[in-house]
Scaffold this motif. Structure first.
Motif, PDB file in Angstrom:
ATOM      1  N   ILE A  59      42.253 -39.405  79.123  1.00 29.74           N
ATOM      2  CA  ILE A  59      41.036 -38.650  79.434  1.00 29.74           C
ATOM      3  C   ILE A  59      41.002 -38.441  80.940  1.00 29.74           C
ATOM      4  O   ILE A  59      41.028 -39.412  81.708  1.00 29.74           O
ATOM      5  N   PRO A  60      40.970 -37.187  81.397  1.00 29.39           N
ATOM      6  CA  PRO A  60      41.007 -36.958  82.849  1.00 29.39           C
ATOM      7  C   PRO A  60      39.765 -37.514  83.551  1.00 29.39           C
ATOM      8  O   PRO A  60      38.686 -37.575  82.966  1.00 29.39           O
ATOM      9  N   THR A  61      39.941 -37.929  84.792  1.00 32.63           N
ATOM     10  CA  THR A  61      38.817 -38.395  85.604  1.00 32.63           C
ATOM     11  C   THR A  61      38.228 -37.191  86.337  1.00 32.63           C
ATOM     12  O   THR A  61      38.937 -36.476  87.045  1.00 32.63           O
ATOM     13  N   VAL A  62      36.945 -36.982  86.150  1.00 33.11           N
ATOM     14  CA  VAL A  62      36.278 -35.828  86.772  1.00 33.11           C
ATOM     15  C   VAL A  62      35.823 -36.215  88.176  1.00 33.11           C
ATOM     16  O   VAL A  62      35.093 -37.195  88.343  1.00 33.11           O
ATOM     17  N   PRO A  63      36.268 -35.467  89.201  1.00 35.81           N
ATOM     18  CA  PRO A  63      35.842 -35.799  90.569  1.00 35.81           C
ATOM     19  C   PRO A  63      34.333 -35.593  90.743  1.00 35.81           C
ATOM     20  O   PRO A  63      33.724 -34.756  90.070  1.00 35.81           O
TER      21      PRO A  63
END
Length: 301
Positions: free
Chosen positions: A145-149
């Motif tokens: 799951i990508p980390t959202v900045p």
């Protein structure tokens, strides 16, 4: 500049078609706008992303889930972590039974805005589906799951097909879902029941009107499948497919939606998709006689 102005005008015209339920013409207008902006490259990235997300909404409404995924992915390549393309791609993955990818998109959307009820509901549905499919260790099989900045967590107020002028559309507007106040819910139920009575009397055209009014107030699986039944009777098979697809977005294993979409797809001579729906239905109800009979007919087609 002229190309940008023309593209915006085309997008606005597309939004109007979308609101009227004319998803094919809306998609064509968004495609024309995209063609105008192609030469602008990075300068028009945000507008192109919006147009792709809007066209994806059209594909989703028409049940063209793979096309929806492609357009959402294109929108996210241009402007990462857009709420609307994330939610629409998640809904398309869900309809395609690609539950792991749907889960990742719903979770990513919640990193951007944790107040989105549609994403919370999606995570709950996907958790249940993945637990059934892969057992207690389902999380180990998930893609990352990508980390959202932080910078992406507050910026999402882009225009869309559903809310072209809204600065901060409510969570319910993100996938074209209407407001669901208490009074609206009660009125939606009344309209649905009036539609049911009209069906019993054989007045399917008038019933469609009642169900359509109800759906403006509240999106409910049963109302979609009821309207789909009317469309089948009226031989409006594409509309029946659309309604069943919407119903399955809300309840991915709904037997009536799978059966009625299979019926409509058979009439449209899309036998492969029709068989796929019947097979999905039979996983839930292996002894469903109507489904087994339809499968026999399809195998002979």
């Amino acid at each position: 500049m002229a190309a940008a102005s023309s593209a915006i005008a085309l997008r606005q015209a597309g939004n109007e078609e979308f609101r009227r339920g004319q998803y094919g013409p809306a998609a064509a207008l968004y495609t024309r706008a995209l063609a105008l902006l192609e030469a602008a490259g990075e300068a028009a990235a945000e507008e192109r992303s919006v147009l792709l997300a809007n066209r994806a909404a059209c594909h989703l409404k028409e049940g063209a889930c793979s096309l929806c995924v492609a357009d959402c992915s294109g929108a996210l390549d241009l402007v990462p972590f857009g709420i609307k393309p994330l939610l629409r791609r998640a809904a398309a993955y869900e309809a395609l039974e690609r539950y792991q990818l749907a889960y990742v998109d719903y979770k990513t959307a919640l990193q951007v805005d944790c107040s989105i009820q549609a994403a919370h509901d999606g995570v709950n549905r996907m958790t249940k589906a993945l637990l059934e499919k892969d057992g207690v260790n389902w999380r180990q099989k998930l893609p990352p799951i990508p980390t959202v900045p932080i910078s992406a967590q507050t910026r999402w107020s882009v225009p869309s097909a559903e809310a072209p002028r809204a600065n901060a559309p409510p969570a319910t507007a993100l996938r074209g879902e209407p407001d669901q106040s208490g009074a609206g819910t009660e009125r939606a139920q009344t309209l649905k029941e009036e539609g049911n009575e009209l069906v019993k009397k054989g007045n399917h055209k008038k019933a469609v009107e009642k169900y359509s009014e109800s759906l403006k107030l509240r999106q409910e699986c049963a109302t979609y499948t009821n309207r789909a039944l009317c469309y089948l009777t009226l031989k409006q098979y594409k509309e029946a497919v659309q309604d069943c697809t919407e119903a399955l977005r809300l309840e991915p294993k709904n037997v009536k939606a799978l059966y009625r979409r299979a019926q409509a797809l058979k009439e449209l001579k899309d036998y492969r998709s029709s068989i796929a729906d019947i097979k999905s239905l039979l996983k839930t109800e292996p002894k469903n006689t109507a489904a087994l009979r339809l499968l026999q007919e399809l195998n002979r087609a």
